[in-house]
Design an enzyme around this catalytic site. Structure first.
Site, PDB file in Angstrom:
ATOM      1  N   TYR A 286       6.115   8.649  18.811  1.00 20.56           N
ATOM      2  CA  TYR A 286       6.162   7.221  19.123  1.00 20.56           C
ATOM      3  C   TYR A 286       7.324   7.020  20.089  1.00 20.56           C
ATOM      4  O   TYR A 286       8.465   7.390  19.769  1.00 20.56           O
ATOM      5  CB  TYR A 286       6.406   6.407  17.856  1.00 20.56           C
ATOM      6  CG  TYR A 286       5.191   6.300  16.963  1.00 20.56           C
ATOM      7  CD1 TYR A 286       4.159   5.424  17.275  1.00 20.56           C
ATOM      8  CD2 TYR A 286       5.085   7.070  15.811  1.00 20.56           C
ATOM      9  CE1 TYR A 286       3.053   5.318  16.465  1.00 20.56           C
ATOM     10  CE2 TYR A 286       3.976   6.960  14.992  1.00 20.56           C
ATOM     11  CZ  TYR A 286       2.961   6.081  15.328  1.00 20.56           C
ATOM     12  OH  TYR A 286       1.856   5.984  14.527  1.00 20.56           O
ATOM     13  N   PRO A 364       2.921   0.518  13.599  1.00 18.79           N
ATOM     14  CA  PRO A 364       2.449   1.717  12.892  1.00 18.79           C
ATOM     15  C   PRO A 364       3.561   2.655  12.442  1.00 18.79           C
ATOM     16  O   PRO A 364       3.317   3.580  11.677  1.00 18.79           O
ATOM     17  CB  PRO A 364       1.542   2.396  13.919  1.00 18.79           C
ATOM     18  CG  PRO A 364       1.858   1.809  15.231  1.00 18.79           C
ATOM     19  CD  PRO A 364       2.565   0.509  15.018  1.00 18.79           C
TER      20      PRO A 364
HETATM   21  P1  FAD Z   1      -9.939  -0.678  10.856  1.00 18.47           P
HETATM   22  O1  FAD Z   1      -9.624   0.759  10.720  1.00 18.47           O
HETATM   23  O2  FAD Z   1      -9.541  -1.382  12.075  1.00 18.47           O
HETATM   24  O3  FAD Z   1     -11.514  -0.822  10.643  1.00 18.47           O
HETATM   25  C1  FAD Z   1     -12.211  -2.006  10.924  1.00 18.47           C
HETATM   26  C2  FAD Z   1     -13.645  -1.663  11.225  1.00 18.47           C
HETATM   27  O4  FAD Z   1     -14.407  -2.880  11.276  1.00 18.47           O
HETATM   28  C3  FAD Z   1     -13.805  -0.998  12.589  1.00 18.47           C
HETATM   29  O5  FAD Z   1     -14.423   0.257  12.440  1.00 18.47           O
HETATM   30  C4  FAD Z   1     -14.652  -1.998  13.391  1.00 18.47           C
HETATM   31  O6  FAD Z   1     -15.569  -1.350  14.238  1.00 18.47           O
HETATM   32  C5  FAD Z   1     -15.365  -2.780  12.297  1.00 18.47           C
HETATM   33  N1  FAD Z   1     -15.765  -4.150  12.701  1.00 18.47           N
HETATM   34  C6  FAD Z   1     -14.985  -5.110  13.242  1.00 18.47           C
HETATM   35  N2  FAD Z   1     -15.699  -6.245  13.428  1.00 18.47           N
HETATM   36  C7  FAD Z   1     -16.944  -5.996  12.999  1.00 18.47           C
HETATM   37  C8  FAD Z   1     -18.153  -6.786  12.925  1.00 18.47           C
HETATM   38  N3  FAD Z   1     -18.203  -8.067  13.312  1.00 18.47           N
HETATM   39  N4  FAD Z   1     -19.267  -6.218  12.443  1.00 18.47           N
HETATM   40  C9  FAD Z   1     -19.246  -4.913  12.020  1.00 18.47           C
HETATM   41  N5  FAD Z   1     -18.134  -4.135  12.065  1.00 18.47           N
HETATM   42  C10 FAD Z   1     -17.003  -4.673  12.543  1.00 18.47           C
HETATM   43  N6  FAD Z   1      -1.693   3.010  11.927  1.00 18.47           N
HETATM   44  C11 FAD Z   1      -0.713   3.860  11.681  1.00 18.47           C
HETATM   45  O7  FAD Z   1      -0.266   3.924  10.521  1.00 18.47           O
HETATM   46  N7  FAD Z   1      -0.225   4.675  12.694  1.00 18.47           N
HETATM   47  C12 FAD Z   1      -0.721   4.598  13.978  1.00 18.47           C
HETATM   48  O8  FAD Z   1      -0.244   5.269  14.883  1.00 18.47           O
HETATM   49  C13 FAD Z   1      -1.751   3.701  14.250  1.00 18.47           C
HETATM   50  N8  FAD Z   1      -2.274   3.600  15.491  1.00 18.47           N
HETATM   51  C14 FAD Z   1      -3.316   2.770  15.704  1.00 18.47           C
HETATM   52  C15 FAD Z   1      -3.899   2.703  16.976  1.00 18.47           C
HETATM   53  C16 FAD Z   1      -5.004   1.897  17.217  1.00 18.47           C
HETATM   54  C17 FAD Z   1      -5.617   1.877  18.604  1.00 18.47           C
HETATM   55  C18 FAD Z   1      -5.539   1.122  16.157  1.00 18.47           C
HETATM   56  C19 FAD Z   1      -6.775   0.263  16.393  1.00 18.47           C
HETATM   57  C20 FAD Z   1      -4.939   1.177  14.901  1.00 18.47           C
HETATM   58  C21 FAD Z   1      -3.825   1.983  14.657  1.00 18.47           C
HETATM   59  N9  FAD Z   1      -3.219   2.070  13.409  1.00 18.47           N
HETATM   60  C22 FAD Z   1      -2.226   2.917  13.170  1.00 18.47           C
HETATM   61  C23 FAD Z   1      -3.593   1.193  12.310  1.00 18.47           C
HETATM   62  C24 FAD Z   1      -4.520   1.827  11.334  1.00 18.47           C
HETATM   63  O9  FAD Z   1      -5.514   2.512  12.040  1.00 18.47           O
HETATM   64  C25 FAD Z   1      -5.027   0.693  10.498  1.00 18.47           C
HETATM   65  O10 FAD Z   1      -3.960   0.160   9.728  1.00 18.47           O
HETATM   66  C26 FAD Z   1      -6.143   1.069   9.594  1.00 18.47           C
HETATM   67  O11 FAD Z   1      -7.175   1.679  10.312  1.00 18.47           O
HETATM   68  C27 FAD Z   1      -6.659  -0.197   8.944  1.00 18.47           C
HETATM   69  O12 FAD Z   1      -7.834   0.056   8.306  1.00 18.47           O
HETATM   70  P2  FAD Z   1      -8.938  -1.062   8.168  1.00 18.47           P
HETATM   71  O13 FAD Z   1     -10.073  -0.396   7.479  1.00 18.47           O
HETATM   72  O14 FAD Z   1      -8.360  -2.268   7.518  1.00 18.47           O
HETATM   73  O15 FAD Z   1      -9.327  -1.527   9.646  1.00 18.47           O
END
Ligand code: FAD
Length: 659
Positions: A286, A364
């Site tokens: 980072y 992150p």
């Molecule tokens: P997400 O993993 O974001 O999953 C949400 C899902 O919902 C996605 O797959 C999306 O396609 C789906 N979705 C959204 N809207 C709709 C809809 N209307 N209909 C159907 N599907 C939908 N965390 C760290 O700890 N270290 C890192 O370095 C880090 N880097 C990151 C870099 C990026 C580019 C991103 C996007 C996130 C990063 N994170 C990081 C954060 C970490 O990935 C998240 O905290 C974690 O993935 C959260 O999980 P989640 O399931 O809540 O959401």
């Protein structure tokens, strides 16, 4: 798009990232009629989150797949802080190691989010036919609150649309099976394991576009930081974005920096780099980039879109000097701006729930985004599953908001303290400040403490510290892990695995020292009381609706005694602890002992001491399906135990429980 009619489901999960998959695990495990959709054409393969805290690993153990993380991941226990020595060199301060590193069977690990999603997907598949429907977007939403009181109603209506391959995957995903390459960002056959590669090939096939109206009893929105579901229910995300901008790169470094394969930081006058060693020789860095001239506009503002991989690399080289830094292989990189935001509510009408990034976002660098998101999904998943199956009272659903919102606030507080240290403060005091913040928040961050407050699921004494027995088994907290021996065969198991996340509440009888006749009588009397006593009352095990298709009883019972295993026998224990099947014989895995084992030092026979339970008298504990403690009492307190369970589970009249 073709109209594809209307269908019904008990639970609809939107989003199949870490939080959505965790919720889906419970649907699979409990046999709930559910669907999970994600607008992305494929799962995550590279990049994004990579930190796994010990509590998450304990939960994975209870789900049966933490060993896969141990096999593929990288341990991160000690941290080294590198600072300038004032003569143009960098010097190591450390290593710093948490004094609590041994309070769990597991250590913090680092592994790419894509692999974690793989393990969750495999586990879901092991328990049911539930499949993630990929390339399917939720587009319209209606919610009829009038229907809320009828548990059999479907108050939620969502229109789903199956996207074309290009809409779901973007124009860049093309798999060429002949030369085995793809141009999806950073993803190649070389950096994917076979199971992920097969999925990529499968999901890159074109799909028929169509729409469908789905009616659901419950909706779990796990759709990330820009949550569509959250917007439908008009819940804002409150907070702010700072102007700190960061680059993050996953590379295989070529560097003479001595600690390039160790967790730590490298501090420079203009900021601090975080170094995270990873699987497959990779290292994540980072990198602070906001002070770089090339990415500043003429008005002096920062333009994130101008950041390139080359710029981030040069920044690392400047901060690592006099050590060298370069790479040929980059798996993934991104630039992001820090923001700390939280939703004021995580649910609506006890029918719609939001989990993970949908309700809290932060930098992150605290390595908690994925952990907190999964733990949200884990918390709401079992509650919705048991309510949807008619096993648990709908009122337990309101504990989700109460339990997880407080933790999300702590997460943001930790992030504010931690992230500030990467850009502020003088180089001299930085190491000490970092250690201080880590120590201040580590119980929370690693999940050793959960801070779940009193509710129908958590019975606490009126004043903290007033619990007369088992003082370290605290309602609302995790069951402190201990390695035990099975009475019948002497094999060893951590309680994290023993308390399996299978959808059942667990009555844990800490049976004490059954060599003493009086104690043995207490245990036998308890077993009689749990079985209905002499008054022909329905037994505790027969009293509640079973988890249909999975278990014929919503409650499991196990015993952990404190005598040396050689001095009590399997058949000394009451029948509820050794159920008999005419074909399969006795069930041996309900009786365990807290006895030292000479061939495994982790099994030290000191569990009762850790739990602060009297080795003679024992105690009784209810562990919730998610491994958190719900109730603690004495062996005689079956009435109070029943009152606890009555507040949570739905009573039945028919008797179909085997105990
Ligand atoms: P997400 O993993 O974001 O999953 C949400 C899902 O919902 C996605 O797959 C999306 O396609 C789906 N979705 C959204 N809207 C709709 C809809 N209307 N209909 C159907 N599907 C939908 N965390 C760290 O700890 N270290 C890192 O370095 C880090 N880097 C990151 C870099 C990026 C580019 C991103 C996007 C996130 C990063 N994170 C990081 C954060 C970490 O990935 C998240 O905290 C974690 O993935 C959260 O999980 P989640 O399931 O809540 O959401």
């Amino acid at each position: 798009a073709k109209e594809n009619g209307e269908s019904k489901t008990d639970v609809l999960i939107i989003g199949a990232g870490p939080s959505g998959l965790m919720a889906a695990y419970w649907m699979a495990r409990c046999g709930i009629q559910a669907r999970i959709v994600d607008k992305r054409g494929t799962k995550v393969f590279t990049g994004q989150a990579d930190g796994l805290r010990v509590r998450t690993l304990e939960l994975f153990d209870s789900m049966g797949f933490q060993h896969r993380v141990q096999q593929e991941g990288h341990v991160a226990v000690e941290a080294n802080f590198w600072v300038p020595d004032g003569k143009g060199n960098l010097v190591r301060q450390g290593p710093h190691c948490s004094s609590k590193a041994n309070e769990s069977p597991f250590r913090n690990m680092l592994l790419n989010q894509g692999r974690i999603e793989r393990f969750l997907l495999d586990s879901i598949q092991n328990h049911s036919d539930l499949q993630v429907e990929r390339g399917v977007i939720a587009e319209t939403f209606e919610y009829d609150e009038q229907m809320n009181d009828d548990p059999n109603s479907y108050p939620i209506t969502v229109k789903l649309r199956t996207l074309s391959g290009e809409e779901a995957n973007g124009p860049s995903l093309r798999v060429n099976e002949t030369n085995q390459t793809t141009v999806a960002s950073g993803v190649t056959r070389g950096n994917l394991l076979m199971d992920d590669w097969n999925e990529l090939v499968e999901n890159s096939r074109a799909k028929e576009t169509k729409t469908e109206i789905v009616k659901a009893k419950y909706l779990i929105g796990c759709d990330g930081a820009h949550s569509w579901t959250r917007k439908q229910v008009n819940i804002p995300l409150e907070g702010s974005t700072t102007d700190h901008v960061w680059g993050v790169i996953d590379v295989i470094p070529i560097s003479d920096f001595p600690d390039i394969r160790r967790l730590g930081t490298v501090t420079h006058a203009s900021g601090t780099i975080l170094v995270i060693p990873r699987e497959r020789s990779m290292v994540r860095l980072y990198v602070p980039v906001q002070t770089i001239e090339e990415v500043t506009t003429s008005e002096g503002r920062f333009d994130r879109s101008k950041i390139t991989l080359e710029i981030i690399k040069r920044r690392v080289q400047a901060i690592f000097a006099p050590y060298t830094f370069d790479f040929q292989i980059c798996d993934w990189w991104a630039a992001y701006q820090i923001g700390q935001r939280i939703a004021p509510a995580f649910s609506k009408g006890n029918r719609i729930f939001l989990a993970g990034d949908a309700v809290h976002t932060h930098s992150p660098k605290v390595g908690l985004g994925m952990n907190m998101s999964m733990q949200d999904g884990f918390n709401i998943g079992w509650k919705v599953a048991l309510v949807a199956s008619g096993v648990a009272q709908p009122s337990i659903l309101s504990t989700y908001d109460a339990e997880r919102h407080r933790l999300a606030e702590m997460l943001l507080d930790f992030d504010r303290h931690w992230s500030g240290l990467f850009t502020e403060g003088d180089e001299e005091s930085k190491t000490q400040s970092m250690i201080k913040v880590v120590e201040l928040f580590e119980d929370f961050a690693d999940g050793r403490k959960s801070f779940y407050g009193a509710s129908e699921l958590v019975w606490k004494p009126e004043n903290d510290g007033d619990q007369p027995t088992a003082r370290h088994l605290i309602p609302g907290e995790r069951f402190p892990p201990v390695k035990l021996r099975m009475q019948a065969d002497g094999n060893l198991r951590w309680t994290t695995r023993l308390l399996e996340s299978d959808g059942r509440f667990r009555v844990v009888i800490l049976a004490g020292d059954m060599r003493a006749a009086t104690q043995k009588d207490r245990v036998l009397a308890l077993a009689r009381n749990l079985s209905g006593g002499n008054d022909n009352e329905l037994s505790v095990f027969d009293r509640y609706t079973p988890l249909a298709g999975r278990f014929d009883c919503a409650i499991d019972v196990i015993a952990i005694h404190s005598a040396p295993w050689t001095q009590v026998e399997f058949f000394d224990f009451p029948k509820i602890l050794r159920p008999f099947d005419p074909v399969r014989g006795w069930n041996y895995d309900k009786i365990w002992c807290d006895d030292a084992c000479i061939w495994d030092r982790d099994c030290d026979g000191k569990g009762y001491e850790r739990w602060e339970v009297d080795r003679m008298r024992g105690a009784m504990v209810v562990v919730r399906p998610d491994q958190y403690i719900g109730w603690v009492g004495e062996l005689e307190e079956v009435d109070e135990l029943t009152r606890y369970l009555d507040g949570v589970l739905i009573r039945k009249t028919a008797n179909n429980c085997p105990h």
